[in-house]
Design a protein around this motif. Sequence first.
Motif, PDB file in Angstrom:
ATOM      1  N   LEU A 111       9.505  -5.974  17.967  1.00 21.96           N
ATOM      2  CA  LEU A 111       9.762  -6.670  16.704  1.00 21.96           C
ATOM      3  C   LEU A 111      10.008  -8.133  17.060  1.00 21.96           C
ATOM      4  O   LEU A 111      11.009  -8.460  17.707  1.00 21.96           O
ATOM      5  CB  LEU A 111      10.986  -6.040  16.025  1.00 21.96           C
ATOM      6  N   VAL A 112       9.074  -8.982  16.690  1.00 21.29           N
ATOM      7  CA  VAL A 112       9.161 -10.376  17.129  1.00 21.29           C
ATOM      8  C   VAL A 112       9.352 -11.284  15.913  1.00 21.29           C
ATOM      9  O   VAL A 112       8.686 -11.121  14.896  1.00 21.29           O
ATOM     10  CB  VAL A 112       7.911 -10.747  17.986  1.00 21.29           C
ATOM     11  N   THR A 113      10.323 -12.184  16.025  1.00 21.72           N
ATOM     12  CA  THR A 113      10.613 -13.084  14.898  1.00 21.72           C
ATOM     13  C   THR A 113      10.400 -14.532  15.336  1.00 21.72           C
ATOM     14  O   THR A 113      10.398 -14.850  16.526  1.00 21.72           O
ATOM     15  CB  THR A 113      12.073 -12.928  14.423  1.00 21.72           C
ATOM     16  N   ASN A 114      10.217 -15.376  14.349  1.00 17.23           N
ATOM     17  CA  ASN A 114      10.105 -16.800  14.650  1.00 17.23           C
ATOM     18  C   ASN A 114      10.448 -17.622  13.418  1.00 17.23           C
ATOM     19  O   ASN A 114      10.586 -17.087  12.321  1.00 17.23           O
ATOM     20  CB  ASN A 114       8.689 -17.155  15.146  1.00 17.23           C
ATOM     21  N   ILE A 190      -0.566 -19.233  12.653  1.00 12.99           N
ATOM     22  CA  ILE A 190      -1.299 -19.969  13.687  1.00 12.99           C
ATOM     23  C   ILE A 190      -0.300 -20.552  14.673  1.00 12.99           C
ATOM     24  O   ILE A 190       0.716 -21.128  14.275  1.00 12.99           O
ATOM     25  CB  ILE A 190      -2.229 -21.056  13.112  1.00 12.99           C
ATOM     26  N   MET A 191      -0.571 -20.334  15.960  1.00  9.82           N
ATOM     27  CA  MET A 191       0.275 -20.931  16.989  1.00  9.82           C
ATOM     28  C   MET A 191      -0.348 -22.212  17.513  1.00  9.82           C
ATOM     29  O   MET A 191      -1.512 -22.221  17.945  1.00  9.82           O
ATOM     30  CB  MET A 191       0.476 -19.988  18.168  1.00  9.82           C
ATOM     31  N   LEU A 192       0.435 -23.280  17.471  1.00 12.67           N
ATOM     32  CA  LEU A 192       0.105 -24.534  18.152  1.00 12.67           C
ATOM     33  C   LEU A 192       1.125 -24.694  19.272  1.00 12.67           C
ATOM     34  O   LEU A 192       2.194 -24.086  19.216  1.00 12.67           O
ATOM     35  CB  LEU A 192       0.222 -25.712  17.180  1.00 12.67           C
ATOM     36  N   THR A 193       0.845 -25.533  20.248  1.00 10.01           N
ATOM     37  CA  THR A 193       1.823 -25.638  21.348  1.00 10.01           C
ATOM     38  C   THR A 193       3.071 -26.383  20.915  1.00 10.01           C
ATOM     39  O   THR A 193       4.152 -26.130  21.437  1.00 10.01           O
ATOM     40  CB  THR A 193       1.233 -26.355  22.577  1.00 10.01           C
ATOM     41  N   GLY A 194       2.988 -27.330  19.930  1.00 15.94           N
ATOM     42  CA  GLY A 194       4.119 -28.202  19.692  1.00 15.94           C
ATOM     43  C   GLY A 194       4.304 -29.094  20.912  1.00 15.94           C
ATOM     44  O   GLY A 194       3.429 -29.152  21.778  1.00 15.94           O
ATOM     45  N   THR A 218       5.350 -16.874  19.729  1.00 17.04           N
ATOM     46  CA  THR A 218       5.055 -15.516  19.248  1.00 17.04           C
ATOM     47  C   THR A 218       3.721 -14.925  19.695  1.00 17.04           C
ATOM     48  O   THR A 218       3.682 -13.801  20.196  1.00 17.04           O
ATOM     49  CB  THR A 218       5.151 -15.441  17.687  1.00 17.04           C
ATOM     50  N   VAL A 219       2.623 -15.667  19.514  1.00 14.52           N
ATOM     51  CA  VAL A 219       1.318 -15.055  19.776  1.00 14.52           C
ATOM     52  C   VAL A 219       1.155 -14.649  21.245  1.00 14.52           C
ATOM     53  O   VAL A 219       0.651 -13.547  21.517  1.00 14.52           O
ATOM     54  CB  VAL A 219       0.174 -15.963  19.276  1.00 14.52           C
ATOM     55  N   PRO A 220       1.583 -15.468  22.235  1.00 10.96           N
ATOM     56  CA  PRO A 220       1.439 -15.009  23.622  1.00 10.96           C
ATOM     57  C   PRO A 220       2.170 -13.682  23.857  1.00 10.96           C
ATOM     58  O   PRO A 220       1.622 -12.762  24.495  1.00 10.96           O
ATOM     59  CB  PRO A 220       2.093 -16.137  24.444  1.00 10.96           C
ATOM     60  N   GLU A 221       3.393 -13.567  23.304  1.00 13.16           N
ATOM     61  CA  GLU A 221       4.155 -12.325  23.485  1.00 13.16           C
ATOM     62  C   GLU A 221       3.445 -11.142  22.817  1.00 13.16           C
ATOM     63  O   GLU A 221       3.441 -10.029  23.341  1.00 13.16           O
ATOM     64  CB  GLU A 221       5.563 -12.471  22.892  1.00 13.16           C
ATOM     65  N   VAL A 222       2.847 -11.405  21.644  1.00 16.01           N
ATOM     66  CA  VAL A 222       2.149 -10.331  20.925  1.00 16.01           C
ATOM     67  C   VAL A 222       0.947  -9.851  21.736  1.00 16.01           C
ATOM     68  O   VAL A 222       0.711  -8.647  21.882  1.00 16.01           O
ATOM     69  CB  VAL A 222       1.707 -10.807  19.521  1.00 16.01           C
ATOM     70  N   ILE A 223       0.196 -10.789  22.295  1.00 13.32           N
ATOM     71  CA  ILE A 223      -0.994 -10.429  23.081  1.00 13.32           C
ATOM     72  C   ILE A 223      -0.590  -9.526  24.248  1.00 13.32           C
ATOM     73  O   ILE A 223      -1.208  -8.495  24.508  1.00 13.32           O
ATOM     74  CB  ILE A 223      -1.693 -11.706  23.639  1.00 13.32           C
TER      75      ILE A 223
END
Length: 277
Positions: A111-114, A190-194, A218-223
Amino acid sequence: MDNPTQLTRHAREFIQPLLGGRQPTIGIILGSGLGGLADEIEDAVAIPYHVIPGFVGSTAPGHAGRLVVGQLGGKTVLAMQGRFHFYEGHDMLQVTFPVRVMQALGLETLLVTNAAGGLNPAFQTGDLMALSDHIFLPGMAGQNPLRGPNDDSLGPRFLPVVNAYNQELRDIAQEEAGKQGIRFHQGTYIMLTGPNFETRAEMRLLRAWGADAVGMSTVPEVIVAVHGGMRVLGISTITNTLNPDTTIEANGEEVIEVGKAVGPRLVSLVKAILPRI
Ligand code: HPA
């Protein structure tokens, strides 16, 4: 980072004896300002990141930097109070290392939050959004945590991610949010690096690409979670709205403040979801 498989084993061997025989089944990653959820965990054991082999320290504001293992919503959970971001200078293997450790410990669900900026004009500050899909901009540009030799014992070389966000878990979240009268959406993150926020031209571009919310995690962890066979539920807190037609600026303090303010709502939603998963 040297030999990730070996490091993962070291981390597991370090953490496991501290769990007092408990087997966590659900991993929770708490994003900016959302760490309060960890305070609700009962019979908790807290392990600071800096003592765990392979973990880098957490430097982002609003991120405590510890693992908290204990009982929540009738389940044994392992929560990350604070995560590692690519913008902090960590590489994708470091960012996703804790998810590999969760897998090594036998966890089945993530369960990942952001905190995220709302691009969809229907979104309001304080809304929650379950991720139904994502656009992994750094990954598309070559920064993918699965890049490099594949450990076939962990997961496949070529990974399908069409169904990364488990439909059943999303339905449960939507239903429980409805019961609690929480404004809740499903959409594309959408993930950007910031770490800078978006320009107005970028906001227009991201909207045109079909993104509903934008964030820096989030997206790296999801992958990596999907690669290792975990079921994933992702929830964004919309901490600010992005409007390309105004000069109103997002700011980091607001993101953390709104994250904290929405925290109790997220806590009560998560507590309702956990017994059902
Ligand atoms: N942009 C990117 N990341 C974010 C934002 C945003 O507006 N708000 C919270 N995280």
